[in-house]
Design an enzyme around this catalytic site. Structure first.
Site, PDB file in Angstrom:
ATOM      1  N   LYS A 207       0.828  -1.210   0.000  1.00 28.32           N
ATOM      2  CA  LYS A 207       0.000   0.000   0.000  1.00 28.32           C
ATOM      3  C   LYS A 207       0.868   1.269   0.000  1.00 28.32           C
ATOM      4  O   LYS A 207       0.701   2.179  -0.807  1.00 28.32           O
ATOM      5  CB  LYS A 207      -0.930  -0.041   1.210  1.00 28.32           C
ATOM      6  CG  LYS A 207      -1.609   1.241   1.547  1.00 28.32           C
ATOM      7  CD  LYS A 207      -2.659   1.606   0.525  1.00 28.32           C
ATOM      8  CE  LYS A 207      -3.101   3.040   0.715  1.00 28.32           C
ATOM      9  NZ  LYS A 207      -4.477   3.256   0.593  1.00 28.32           N
ATOM     10  N   GLY A 256       0.966  19.312 -12.806  1.00 26.52           N
ATOM     11  CA  GLY A 256      -0.070  20.149 -12.186  1.00 26.52           C
ATOM     12  C   GLY A 256       0.455  20.915 -10.991  1.00 26.52           C
ATOM     13  O   GLY A 256       1.672  21.144 -10.875  1.00 26.52           O
ATOM     14  N   CYS A 263      -4.231  10.973   1.085  1.00 27.85           N
ATOM     15  CA  CYS A 263      -3.364   9.788   1.083  1.00 27.85           C
ATOM     16  C   CYS A 263      -1.903  10.063   0.739  1.00 27.85           C
ATOM     17  O   CYS A 263      -1.020   9.751   1.544  1.00 27.85           O
ATOM     18  CB  CYS A 263      -3.911   8.741   0.128  1.00 27.85           C
ATOM     19  SG  CYS A 263      -5.438   8.025   0.714  1.00 27.85           S
ATOM     20  N   ARG A 331      -8.481  18.376   1.753  1.00 25.81           N
ATOM     21  CA  ARG A 331      -7.312  18.054   2.583  1.00 25.81           C
ATOM     22  C   ARG A 331      -6.026  18.108   1.756  1.00 25.81           C
ATOM     23  O   ARG A 331      -5.954  17.535   0.681  1.00 25.81           O
ATOM     24  CB  ARG A 331      -7.474  16.669   3.217  1.00 25.81           C
ATOM     25  CG  ARG A 331      -8.341  16.712   4.469  1.00 25.81           C
ATOM     26  CD  ARG A 331      -8.548  15.339   5.032  1.00 25.81           C
ATOM     27  NE  ARG A 331      -9.424  14.534   4.198  1.00 25.81           N
ATOM     28  CZ  ARG A 331      -9.705  13.257   4.448  1.00 25.81           C
ATOM     29  NH1 ARG A 331      -9.168  12.654   5.484  1.00 25.81           N
ATOM     30  NH2 ARG A 331     -10.511  12.599   3.663  1.00 25.81           N
TER      31      ARG A 331
HETATM   32  C1  UDX Z   1      -4.912   7.932  -3.924  1.00 28.27           C
HETATM   33  C2  UDX Z   1      -4.555   6.620  -4.660  1.00 28.27           C
HETATM   34  O1  UDX Z   1      -4.704   6.792  -6.057  1.00 28.27           O
HETATM   35  C3  UDX Z   1      -5.402   5.486  -4.133  1.00 28.27           C
HETATM   36  O2  UDX Z   1      -5.039   4.287  -4.762  1.00 28.27           O
HETATM   37  C4  UDX Z   1      -5.157   5.399  -2.628  1.00 28.27           C
HETATM   38  O3  UDX Z   1      -5.689   4.309  -2.020  1.00 28.27           O
HETATM   39  C5  UDX Z   1      -5.580   6.695  -1.968  1.00 28.27           C
HETATM   40  O4  UDX Z   1      -4.798   7.748  -2.533  1.00 28.27           O
HETATM   41  P1  UDX Z   1      -6.736   9.837  -4.095  1.00 28.27           P
HETATM   42  O5  UDX Z   1      -6.056  10.484  -2.933  1.00 28.27           O
HETATM   43  O6  UDX Z   1      -8.223   9.770  -4.104  1.00 28.27           O
HETATM   44  O7  UDX Z   1      -6.225   8.333  -4.292  1.00 28.27           O
HETATM   45  O8  UDX Z   1      -6.287  10.681  -5.379  1.00 28.27           O
HETATM   46  P2  UDX Z   1      -5.550  10.428  -6.766  1.00 28.27           P
HETATM   47  O9  UDX Z   1      -6.524  10.396  -7.865  1.00 28.27           O
HETATM   48  O10 UDX Z   1      -4.608   9.311  -6.686  1.00 28.27           O
HETATM   49  O11 UDX Z   1      -4.734  11.811  -6.883  1.00 28.27           O
HETATM   50  C6  UDX Z   1      -3.830  12.226  -5.870  1.00 28.27           C
HETATM   51  C7  UDX Z   1      -3.247  13.583  -6.188  1.00 28.27           C
HETATM   52  O12 UDX Z   1      -2.369  13.515  -7.292  1.00 28.27           O
HETATM   53  C8  UDX Z   1      -4.275  14.659  -6.543  1.00 28.27           C
HETATM   54  O13 UDX Z   1      -3.907  15.867  -5.948  1.00 28.27           O
HETATM   55  C9  UDX Z   1      -4.180  14.758  -8.058  1.00 28.27           C
HETATM   56  O14 UDX Z   1      -4.571  16.000  -8.561  1.00 28.27           O
HETATM   57  C10 UDX Z   1      -2.688  14.513  -8.259  1.00 28.27           C
HETATM   58  N1  UDX Z   1      -2.365  14.000  -9.608  1.00 28.27           N
HETATM   59  C11 UDX Z   1      -2.802  12.773  -9.996  1.00 28.27           C
HETATM   60  C12 UDX Z   1      -1.567  14.760 -10.449  1.00 28.27           C
HETATM   61  O15 UDX Z   1      -1.159  15.881 -10.118  1.00 28.27           O
HETATM   62  N2  UDX Z   1      -1.227  14.243 -11.670  1.00 28.27           N
HETATM   63  C13 UDX Z   1      -1.649  13.031 -12.094  1.00 28.27           C
HETATM   64  O16 UDX Z   1      -1.284  12.638 -13.210  1.00 28.27           O
HETATM   65  C14 UDX Z   1      -2.455  12.267 -11.231  1.00 28.27           C
END
Ligand code: UDX
Length: 431
Positions: A207, A256, A263, A331
């Protein structure tokens, strides 16, 4: 199967609702009796596309129940999922495990027959060992197995991620709980064969390693974007060109404002503290955390450059404050540091978010607007922060209704050449 989720937060509620959808009898329990009461009155406390429908359907059919009587919920169930929060302790940067251990103590008192105790909370490696130790009394002998089954749910996509998972990781070396878990997940894994059984400690580490790797991928492309900005190359072309290599893959390569959410920031820090505990240097993860926190300063510098160092009394319209689209979660959102920094530099800030995040900022110079139109009128600079669909096809000239305004797109939503040919002062990440 009879299942109980302890902790009806994001993970507990989504997983519990989906398990009931798969035909199990599920009790979602929580010490927060207000939350349970609301759920029993049909109110879903979090925003997650598709969740409310599943909750209501299964609640009506009696397959999904909500209870604040945790002890009774444990007694009635064969599989107990621990789904409580593990927030970062600000002083130590370690995951705070007090909620996990207090659940373990509660389970210890209510083991009336054999149960599989499944830890779904994101916990440092060896936490499963400690839970087992808490439960291991003479009276409880042979009455339980403690296993790890981490969640990989993305906010905004959680239902799909649950029902169509890339993988289900189950950490246990014992046959009995492994068989039970395989059976539980059978409806969603039978076609794809994506059930992965490993040791409990390995599951715990999978994880953290997965999230740290994804955070690394994002930070990597963000740094490449910094370089692109200096040499007139579009980072989108780099992501596309790299992503075509199947070993790399195109996902999580979007440059970005930096990663946020509940997470990645928390889990990268917790992984580092585990490494410290076991005297291992995870220099890459360390650098990723620093790179992501430095990103804020870089973006502010770019904004200063775009505005020729004149932010004082300028109207800035900030579109989107959640850490990504499809969620109402702010968050660790980059917006929470960017907005106050801009106000500190004298800007008048107007923000809008489709989820109506009215109360995020206390400063009087930060004004919540109830639409994109209200936020953008007479603006000097529009900053697109979150990639909500409704920000993807805006008619900026009409919205702002004044000449010489600028747009800074932190999510690269628009075509650079089209915006330029429409004579808009358009700036974005990585070009
Ligand atoms: C994440 C993991 O993907 C998931 O598997 C885990 O269990 C929990 O954490 P989440 O926090 O919902 O999920 O968001 P995610 O879609 O993974 O994006 C995380 C961050 O990365 C966001 O701020 C998003 O904007 C950023 N991001 C994501 C980017 O800046 N570029 C990308 O290409 C993808």
């Amino acid at each position: 199967m009879k299942i109980c989720m302890i902790g009806t937060g994001y993970v507990g509620l989504v997983s519990g609702a989906c398990f009931s959808e798969l035909g199990n009898d599920v009790i979602c329990s929580d010490i927060d009796s207000d939350k349970i009461e609301k759920l029993n009155n049909g109110k879903v406390p979090i925003y997650e596309p598709g969740l409310e429908e599943i909750v209501k359907r299964n609640f009506t059919q009696g397959k999904l129940k909500f209870s604040s009587d945790i002890s009774l919920s444990i007694k009635k169930s064969d599989i107990i999922f621990i789904c409580v929060g593990t927030p970062t302790n600000k002083k130590t940067n370690q995951a705070n495990l007090k909620y996990v251990y207090s659940v373990a103590k509660r389970i210890k008192k209510n083991l009336n027959k054999y149960k599989v105790i499944v830890n779904k909370s994101t916990v440092p490696v060896t936490t499963g060992d400690k839970i087992e130790k808490i439960l291991n009394t003479r009276k409880n002998k042979n009455k339980f197995d403690v296993i790890s089954n981490p969640e990989f749910l993305r906010e905004g996509e959680a239902i799909r991620d649950f029902l169509y998972p890339d993988r289900v990781v189950v950490g246990t070396n014992s046959n009995r709980p492994n068989k039970i878990m395989k059976n539980l997940y059978l409806p969603i894994i039978k076609k794809s064969n994506r059930y992965f059984n490993t040791s409990r400690r390995a599951a715990e580490l999978i994880k953290y390693a997965s999230n740290a790797f994804l955070a690394t991928k994002i930070s990597f492309i963000n740094e490449i974007a910094n370089l692109c900005e200096k040499i007139n190359i579009d980072v989108k072309d780099i992501s596309a060109g790299m992503g075509l290599d199947e070993r790399i893959g195109g996902r999580f390569l979007r440059a970005g404002p930096g990663y946020g959410g509940s997470c990645f920031p928390k889990d990268t820090k917790a992984l580092l503290s585990t490494a410290r505990k076991f005297k291992t240097n995870l220099s890459i993860v360390k650098t990723v955390i620093k790179s992501n926190s430095d990103r804020n300063k870089l973006i502010i510098n770019r904004i200063n450059k775009i505005m020729k160092n004149k932010l004082k009394n300028k109207k800035i319209s900030f579109l989107g404050v959640t850490f990504k689209a499809g969620t109402d979660d702010v968050r660790e959102s980059p917006a929470l540091t960017l907005i106050p920094s801009l106000v500190k530099r004298g800007a008048n800030l107007h923000y809008y978010d489709p989820t109506g995040k009215k109360k995020e900022f206390k400063n009087k110079k930060i004004k919540f607007c109830s639409s994109t139109k209200e936020a953008c009128i007479n603006s000097d600079l529009i900053i697109i922060h979150t990639e909500w669909n409704e920000f993807k096809q805006l008619n900026f000239k009409k919205l702002v209704n004044k000449p010489n305004f600028k747009i800074f797109d932190l999510r690269n939503l628009y075509s650079f050449s089209k915006m330029k040919s429409n004579k808009l002062n358009y700036f974005r990440i990585g070009i």
